[in-house]
Scaffold this active site. Sequence first.
Site: not given
Length: 481
Positions: A168-169, A277
């Site tokens: 998860y960023r 993204d």
Amino acid sequence: MEDMRDYLEWLERRGELIRVEEQLSPELEIPAFLRKAMYGKKGAVLFERVKGYPEWRVAGNLFTRVETVREALGVERLEEIGERPLRLLESLPLGLSEKISSLGKLKEMSSYLPKVVRRAEFTKNVVEDEPLNFIPAFKTWPKDASRYLTYPLVCFSDPRGVNSIGVYRVMLLDGFTGVIHWQIHKRGSQAWGDYFERNEGKMPVAIAIGSDIGTLLTAVSPVPYPMDKLLFAGFVRGSGLELYRLPSGILVPANAEAVIEGYVGVNELGEEGPFGDHFGFYDRPSERNELYPVFHAERLYYRDDPIYYGSVVGKPPLEDAVIGKAIERIFLPLMKMILPEVVDVNFPEHGVFQGVAIVSIKKRYPGQGKKVLNALWGTGQMALTKVIIVVSEDINVHDVNQVIWALASFVNPERDVLIIPNAHTDALDPAVPNPPLGSKLGIDATRKLPLEMNGRTVEEVKEDPEVLKKLEGLFKKYLGG
């Protein structure tokens, strides 16, 4: 390969590693180089000198090609990895004789089990003063809100004791805090919700940087809950993962380059983004009033001469396209277990993995195409897939022209197109006006049975076998075959 360093050495022996001696910054410069290298299919990159971070080297584009990943994992087909847990489940003993005959399978199972060890290389060095500022995290695109950990191995355990490791960023706010972008359908969000319901103030979380290629792939894989992802890493690696237990109790890969120990505030949320993204657009969670948990870093452990691994995203195909294709192959056996009629699946790399899926099935009865569409949307992470096309088994899902022919030949839109309004979709989808609420499109492009055609039949043209046999000699003489 025991760790990321073994993998880098293996890539270099194969001529698939570029060493960059010039000093580059992790803010925009290294990400730009990685994108250029990946678009050009040039291989993995190791940056020997990192501006502002003399202790570190930086690695990127580790998932260079699907074939490279397959060979690194030591399998002939990536599907073999997904078949490993299924093969063990199929051989569970029913009685005494079956128990005796299954001892070999139990031994095989034990080889995949994780093992807790007492020492890890990353414990040699500790940073407690602003630990997040010590890391050469990337600023990937010019309008990103901050530097990000782009391939963090976020490790945690939910209140039920199920261990998870996910990617998860993490947007870095300062030297001690960041915001973890785990969407509501992810394991991290589910565990955080459990802690919230129990009114517990802190959820222990650790973030590992770097590991062996199998563990890196496991972390981003949609492993069905409640299967322990640290166990599944053993299936991917082909051997059990060695784990180290931090003082907080969280288990992390012992072969990590660095580990950040901390916690998520259960009642503390923060704004995150914008972030460029994988669709190729800036994701702006604040515009849709999304808030995410705040991570507090207490200390950082790191190996001597540490190597930071970060991934970069943007318009495909970049590194995440290779990851997506590897996951597609690994999880095909699991998809077949849930839906036995499934023959093959293709997530086209330019479909951004969750955007488009093409699935072939062995069709036996009317309406089966729509049955499969609905079943897939109700299965795990495919709940986020926006467009699904179902074709018959004779259509090669990896040949887009064959799929287009099936669309043209077997689809009557009024009958075969299914639109689902007000459905949960990928929150990152730039086409959706009110994410994560959007719509889905399903197309049944299977060959239609008479009942689906109101009794009408169509006959496909075929060559006369006698004529083909007669012309075999001329084919060889003039056409080479």
